[in-house]
Enzyme design. Structure first.
Site, PDB file in Angstrom:
ATOM      1  N   TYR A   1       0.241 -10.202  18.000  1.00  0.00           N
ATOM      2  CA  TYR A   1       0.699  -8.622  17.006  1.00  0.00           C
ATOM      3  C   TYR A   1       0.241  -8.986  15.620  1.00  0.00           C
ATOM      4  CZ  TYR A   1       5.735 -10.082  15.654  1.00  0.00           C
ATOM      5  OH  TYR A   1       6.802 -10.686  15.263  1.00  0.00           O
ATOM      6  N   GLU A   2      -0.008  -7.525  16.006  1.00  0.00           N
ATOM      7  CA  GLU A   2      -0.508  -6.641  14.441  1.00  0.00           C
ATOM      8  C   GLU A   2      -1.633  -7.121  14.198  1.00  0.00           C
ATOM      9  OE1 GLU A   2      -0.581  -4.402  12.054  1.00  0.00           O
ATOM     10  OE2 GLU A   2       1.434  -4.711  12.838  1.00  0.00           O
ATOM     11  N   GLY A   3      -2.518  -7.230  15.859  1.00  0.00           N
ATOM     12  CA  GLY A   3      -4.349  -7.735  15.228  1.00  0.00           C
ATOM     13  C   GLY A   3      -4.307  -9.498  15.442  1.00  0.00           C
TER      14      GLY A   3
ATOM     15  N   MET B   1      -0.939  -1.270   6.833  1.00  0.00           N
ATOM     16  CA  MET B   1      -1.781  -2.382   7.447  1.00  0.00           C
ATOM     17  C   MET B   1      -1.947  -4.067   6.481  1.00  0.00           C
ATOM     18  SD  MET B   1      -2.428  -2.684  10.509  1.00  0.00           S
ATOM     19  CE  MET B   1      -2.474  -0.922  12.421  1.00  0.00           C
TER      20      MET B   1
END
Length: 576
Positions: free
Chosen positions: A425-427, A284
């Site tokens: 995206y990606e949180g 992440m």
């Protein structure tokens, strides 16, 4: 007015601000100016000659699903082959896997140019790099031997499958099932959505990393496991996974964002059973730093476009120019304001992202726990702030273009549309803010945030004997105190009224983002004074612009945080 890699500025950050060639991090001794310049010049040529010209093609043609196969835009296959054959996909991958074993910082610098030139195309290798990293840490020796060499070279590409129709951030709600088989494999059944680079024909295989629930794991995220599910099995047969749809999106049209259907597809466990979230979160920090990079890299391309237009477009005369023929837009103060805002953000964001990459290298190559703590603290700041401001920069570039910026043929509107996804995206960025305030500030008993405040204090004190630095360090000191005051508000109110604190989370993320860029501009001002010349002088002007025109926003964010969440939470749901 096509994109050109900003090689001089990249070199300035690497060698004059971060001084990578003098670092004690293993592998950094190879990063002398000649070596990095040669690599970056070749990357720049590839961007100018092949990647950037395909950006508009990808936007115009998009991807389409035909007879079960996903077709990518014209020229993408040739460009992807060039990236693969040139070794660009494996810069920082292990030598044992066919990579070059170079530090992540160099991968980051090269990656910036590829994203600026063609974000949609770059994502095919970017997602593969994430899959490589996850398998490298959590895969079995057999999985590493089988998958990593082909992922490193992008002979095979990779994806990450998390989101489902009924859940995004709340992954505890996923329904995809994994049924254990006697041979140790699992049969994966379910539907995943928003899968970037989910299917295409540019690689001979696609390796999906899939979150699913195996029996006995319990409810919520504790029951989630991670599985590797190839498109084609080892015997060459097609696995039971297929794209159900290619999404019609606002931007990044050249990337195949797919609905992926798993109908008893054969997969294998990665890492420990029911510990899939741990395995997924290994990548992440790297993934979110990559999205932060997308935020400013697209803004860089948009900025270049707006500078070119402002220099060429004839429109009126400057207020102090006197009589005469009309002049270029760039003479007007408000146009200059827009250009300077873009320039100050992009250059500060580049330095911050590269510093983040160096901290990741320190953590991975030296086992530096302090560096890992600080970069983990700042990752949500980088992802959220740089993508919010990157989109804002692209919109500003479009504004410089005026009415012509609203016309698709001129290209700047694509930057606006492409940049927008990085905030989601990606949180999503609101989640990044909640993570920062709700988890990262108190991580390790608050040690990382205190370490960061010490970094700010040390940077300012280091220049106490240099009066020419006072205008920069003075502004950073004020902003740093405002960030500390905001953190104290959360500490005092958070337990009593969590909503009161969390209502200010996005403001705190932006306050911290400005402080981070202020820190970078102090460092760049120091380097610019050492360099001198016209380049150094331009840097000092840009540093002053950030310190006087952008950094004062910290006071606004602090005032909002101190105001609390009363007005945010007061209305009943039915009153909206």
């Amino acid at each position: 007015m096509g994109y050109r890699a900003p090689l001089t500025d990249i070199g300035f950050v690497l060698h004059h601000v971060l001084k990578v060639q003098d670092s004690d991090i293993p592998g950094y001794g190879d990063l002398d100016t000649g070596f990095t310049q040669a690599i970056l010049e070749e990357a720049g040529k590839l961007c100018a000659d092949m990647l950037a010209p395909l950006n508009a093609v990808g936007d115009r043609e998009g991807c389409r699903l035909e007879n079960g196969k996903v077709r990518v835009p014209s020229g993408f296959q040739q460009a992807f082959d060039a990236l693969r054959q040139g070794g660009w996909t494996a810069i920082d991958c292990d030598v044992d896997h066919g990579g070059q074993g170079l530090p992540y910082i160099l991968h980051t610098a090269v990656n910036e140019t590829f994203v600026s030139a063609n974000m949609a195309l770059q994502m095919y290798q970017g997602l593969t790099h994430g899959a490589y990293s996850a398998l490298r840490v959590h895969g079995t020796e057999a999985q590493k031997a089988y998958y990593l060499p082909k992922l490193a070279t992008c002979e095979w590409t990779g994806t990450m499958n998390l989101t489902e129709p009924q859940c995004g951030t709340d992954l505890g709600l996923i329904r995809t099932k994994a049924e254990p088989q006697p041979d140790g494999s699992y049969l994966i059944t379910g539907t995943k959505i928003f899968i970037s680079a989910g299917d295409h024909e540019m690689a001979s295989n696609i390796i999906h990393l899939v979150l699913a629930k195996a029996p006995g794991g319990g409810e919520g995220t504790r029951g989630i496991s991670l599985f590797v599910v190839p498109k084609y099995l080892e015997d060459g047969s097609r696995n039971a996974v297929a794209p159900g749809k290619v999404e019609d999106k606002m931007g990044i049209h050249g990337n195949a964002t797919c609905v992926m259907n798993y109908d008893g597809a054969r997969g294998w466990l990665v890492g420990d059973l029911h510990k899939g979230m741990r395995a997924m979160f290994t990548m992440m920090n790297e993934a979110r730093l990559g999205v932060a990079l997308q935020g400013y890299a697209v803004a860089e391309a948009a900025y270049q476009s707006s500078v070119g237009y402002a220099r060429e477009r004839i429109q009126g005369r400057g207020v102090t120019s006197g009589p005469g023929p009309s002049e270029a837009l760039i003479v007007h103060p408000d146009v200059r304001r827009m250009l300077m805002d873009q320039k100050a953000f992009v250059e500060g964001a580049r330095a911050l992202t590269y510093w983040g990459a160096v901290m990741l290298d320190r953590a991975h190559r030296l086992g530096d726990r302090a560096a890992e703590g600080v970069v983990s603290l700042l990752i949500p700041v980088m992802k959220g702030f740089l993508t919010d401001k990157g989109f804002e920069g692209a919109v500003t570039a479009q504004q410089v273009w005026g009415g012509h910026g609203y016309i698709e043929d001129n290209g700047v509107s694509q930057y606006v549309r492409d940049a927008r996804i990085a905030m989601i995206y990606e949180g999503a960025n609101g989640v990044q803010a909640l993570d920062l305030v709700g988890r990262k500030l108190t991580a390790e008993g608050g040690k990382p945030v205190m370490d960061f405040f010490d970094i700010l204090k040390s940077e300012c004190c280091a220049h106490d004997d240099r009066p020419e630095m006072a205008e920069f360090t003075g502004a950073l000191k004020v902003a740093s105190k405002q960030m500390q005051a905001a953190a104290m508000v959360f500490a005092e109110r958070g337990m009593k009224n969590p909503n009161d604190a969390l209502a200010g989370s996005t403001d705190f993320l932006h306050l911290a983002g400005h402080v981070c860029l202020g820190l970078m501009w102090v460092r760049m001002a120091r380097a610019a004074l050492e360099m001198g010349g016209s380049f150094g002088a331009a840097k000092l002007v840009t540093a002053r612009h950030y310190m006087t025109r952008a950094l004062p926003a910290c006071a606004l964010h602090l005032a909002r945080i101190e105001a609390g969440g009363a007005s945010v939470m007061a209305l009943a749901a039915e009153d909206f």
